[in-house]
Scaffold this motif. Sequence first.
Motif, PDB file in Angstrom:
ATOM      1  N   THR A 298       0.864  -1.174   0.140  1.00  0.00           N
ATOM      2  CA  THR A 298      -0.138   0.013  -0.146  1.00  0.00           C
ATOM      3  C   THR A 298       0.788   1.317   0.094  1.00  0.00           C
ATOM      4  O   THR A 298       1.690   1.251   0.706  1.00  0.00           O
ATOM      5  CB  THR A 298      -1.046  -0.020   1.228  1.00  0.00           C
ATOM      6  OG1 THR A 298      -1.886  -1.091   1.171  1.00  0.00           O
ATOM      7  CG2 THR A 298      -1.617   1.273   1.162  1.00  0.00           C
ATOM      8  N   ILE A 299       0.439   2.190  -0.888  1.00  0.00           N
ATOM      9  CA  ILE A 299       1.277   3.202  -1.051  1.00  0.00           C
ATOM     10  C   ILE A 299       0.586   4.311  -0.350  1.00  0.00           C
ATOM     11  O   ILE A 299      -0.687   4.784  -0.787  1.00  0.00           O
ATOM     12  CB  ILE A 299       1.645   3.865  -2.561  1.00  0.00           C
ATOM     13  CG1 ILE A 299       2.276   2.813  -3.386  1.00  0.00           C
ATOM     14  CG2 ILE A 299       2.495   5.020  -2.422  1.00  0.00           C
ATOM     15  CD1 ILE A 299       3.442   1.968  -2.627  1.00  0.00           C
ATOM     16  N   LEU A 300       0.953   5.066   0.458  1.00  0.00           N
ATOM     17  CA  LEU A 300       0.324   6.038   1.336  1.00  0.00           C
ATOM     18  C   LEU A 300       0.848   7.535   0.942  1.00  0.00           C
ATOM     19  O   LEU A 300       2.205   7.846   1.254  1.00  0.00           O
ATOM     20  CB  LEU A 300       0.662   5.711   2.815  1.00  0.00           C
ATOM     21  CG  LEU A 300      -0.041   4.595   3.593  1.00  0.00           C
ATOM     22  CD1 LEU A 300       0.326   4.140   5.002  1.00  0.00           C
ATOM     23  CD2 LEU A 300      -1.507   4.394   3.431  1.00  0.00           C
TER      24      LEU A 300
ATOM     25  N   LEU B   5      -4.212   7.260   0.951  1.00  0.00           N
ATOM     26  CA  LEU B   5      -3.716   8.350   1.489  1.00  0.00           C
ATOM     27  C   LEU B   5      -3.332   8.309   2.862  1.00  0.00           C
ATOM     28  O   LEU B   5      -3.684   7.581   3.907  1.00  0.00           O
ATOM     29  CB  LEU B   5      -4.978   9.437   1.533  1.00  0.00           C
ATOM     30  CG  LEU B   5      -5.617   9.453   0.193  1.00  0.00           C
ATOM     31  CD1 LEU B   5      -6.751  10.491   0.289  1.00  0.00           C
ATOM     32  CD2 LEU B   5      -4.727  10.404  -1.042  1.00  0.00           C
ATOM     33  N   LEU B   6      -2.254   9.102   3.323  1.00  0.00           N
ATOM     34  CA  LEU B   6      -1.919   9.444   4.840  1.00  0.00           C
ATOM     35  C   LEU B   6      -1.611  10.896   4.769  1.00  0.00           C
ATOM     36  O   LEU B   6      -0.501  11.290   4.404  1.00  0.00           O
ATOM     37  CB  LEU B   6      -0.726   8.490   5.179  1.00  0.00           C
ATOM     38  CG  LEU B   6      -0.556   8.512   6.756  1.00  0.00           C
ATOM     39  CD1 LEU B   6      -0.080   7.300   7.253  1.00  0.00           C
ATOM     40  CD2 LEU B   6       0.400   9.742   6.973  1.00  0.00           C
TER      41      LEU B   6
ATOM     42  N   ARG C  80      -8.114   2.053   3.319  1.00  0.00           N
ATOM     43  CA  ARG C  80      -6.516   1.875   3.710  1.00  0.00           C
ATOM     44  C   ARG C  80      -5.954   3.451   3.905  1.00  0.00           C
ATOM     45  O   ARG C  80      -4.709   3.762   4.027  1.00  0.00           O
ATOM     46  CB  ARG C  80      -5.906   1.221   2.812  1.00  0.00           C
ATOM     47  CG  ARG C  80      -6.097  -0.378   2.829  1.00  0.00           C
ATOM     48  CD  ARG C  80      -5.109  -0.953   1.738  1.00  0.00           C
ATOM     49  NE  ARG C  80      -4.995  -2.353   1.806  1.00  0.00           N
ATOM     50  CZ  ARG C  80      -5.746  -3.168   1.303  1.00  0.00           C
ATOM     51  NH1 ARG C  80      -7.005  -2.852   0.630  1.00  0.00           N
ATOM     52  NH2 ARG C  80      -5.553  -4.674   1.429  1.00  0.00           N
ATOM     53  N   SER C  81      -6.948   4.293   3.994  1.00  0.00           N
ATOM     54  CA  SER C  81      -6.382   6.001   4.126  1.00  0.00           C
ATOM     55  C   SER C  81      -6.653   6.407   5.587  1.00  0.00           C
ATOM     56  O   SER C  81      -7.518   5.908   6.070  1.00  0.00           O
ATOM     57  CB  SER C  81      -7.229   6.406   3.139  1.00  0.00           C
ATOM     58  OG  SER C  81      -6.875   6.331   1.713  1.00  0.00           O
ATOM     59  N   PHE C  82      -5.712   7.413   6.046  1.00  0.00           N
ATOM     60  CA  PHE C  82      -5.830   7.816   7.307  1.00  0.00           C
ATOM     61  C   PHE C  82      -5.345   9.244   7.181  1.00  0.00           C
ATOM     62  O   PHE C  82      -4.622   9.940   6.472  1.00  0.00           O
ATOM     63  CB  PHE C  82      -4.341   6.975   7.840  1.00  0.00           C
ATOM     64  CG  PHE C  82      -4.558   5.711   7.978  1.00  0.00           C
ATOM     65  CD1 PHE C  82      -5.352   4.964   9.300  1.00  0.00           C
ATOM     66  CD2 PHE C  82      -4.227   4.773   6.908  1.00  0.00           C
ATOM     67  CE1 PHE C  82      -5.376   3.613   9.025  1.00  0.00           C
ATOM     68  CE2 PHE C  82      -4.126   3.428   6.914  1.00  0.00           C
ATOM     69  CZ  PHE C  82      -4.652   2.970   7.996  1.00  0.00           C
TER      70      PHE C  82
END
Length: 222
Positions: A4-6, A110-111, A137-139
């Motif tokens: 996962t690319i954040l 996203l992060l 999966r985003s934060f």
Amino acid sequence: MTITILWDVDGTLLLNGYTGGGELYHTAVERTVGRELHPPMPRTHGKPDGLILSEILAHFGYDDSWHERARAVLDELSIERAQAGDRRETAPGVVDALTAVAARGWHNALLTGNSLVRARVKLEGAGLGPEWFDWDRSFFGATARERSEITRAAREALPGETLVIIGDTPRDDEAAAAAGMPFIGVATGVFTVDDLRETGAALVVADLAQSLDAVLAAIEGL
């Protein structure tokens, strides 16, 4: 192995705006407390929304009981600005990078120090609709007082995945390191390639348009 690319938003996926940056936080606090506040604090880069609002409130003598309302007002202002035509531009090479990540079966997520609302408003205004990202999966940083809170939350929520932070500030690197994640720096924000090379980044590039192959190779090497 799930990868996962954040992605950070401001300065990474999107070029930093020339309006509504630090001023927007200040305006949100003014609207929250119902009076003008002078002078505004200097704009900062890489801090989450939660910390910026908390610092402004404290600077003008207000405690965190105002924080929840200030967050809601900040979201409202972001929507107002977008509806008034204040839109952002994608950074060079971003669409190709997102496409290449998805083509490899990795997840684009996203992060960001922004709230979920603010992130979506900014991205959609630049033409990046919700379909580009895995929102589960985003934060987000609406309540965070330190960026490392967000990376630690991601690490805890996705324990079996390879997580890679891509961002444009040294704070992204610090937060990634705090959660044991690799960081890739892109100098499309206010920090230069030389600035980012002073961090612990696995790779630093000027932008994604020129160096996408190198970024993908670095991720594969992790």
